[in-house]
Design a protein around this motif. Sequence first.
Motif: not given
Ligand SMILES: [Fe+2]
Length: 175
Positions: A38, A68, A71, A123, A146
């Motif tokens: 990320d 991102h 995340h 992921y 995503e």
């Molecule tokens: Fe991500």
Amino acid sequence: MAKAPHDPKVEQNKATSEGGSIGDAQALEQITGLILLDMAAAEAYRVASDVCKAPEIKKQLEAFRQDHERHVRELSDALGTALPEEADDRGLCIRRYTELSAREDRTALVAMRGNEELTNDAYASALASDLPAEVRRMVEANWQDERRHIRWINEEIRTRGWELPEVPSTLAEAA
Ligand SMILES: [Fe+2]
Ligand SMILES: [Fe+2]
């Protein structure tokens, strides 16, 4: 590069971490991998949006960059450890690849599509492993982001007729 399931360092980390929500070494390694990826994706989005001219594309890439970064924050909070200070080798590759290939709007989107394939796969494979319930919910929510990123990029490339000449859509349709 799987760690032994009972790595003493990880056990210690689990015992002393405030968050304490990461169950085992494999989960820890998966989440650390996602954080690094990320971080690399956020950096790549910065590089890509810098070369874009179309304001609507720039704005969208900037929004994805922020996803991102969120995340990274959420996952590192869940880990209860400090953020990695530097990109790993894969992160450096992603950045270099993006710098070399993203020249304007079209190539920026094509480069970011490649990067999003990596994050989407990462992921998906993290979700296939054993994760504590709370972390799993977070990873699932991030994965939806995503999927939204790569859908938007694919759709934008398609509607603008920016598919690479090496992969003509007529051939793809004929296949
Ligand atoms: Fe991500
Ligand atoms: Fe993404």
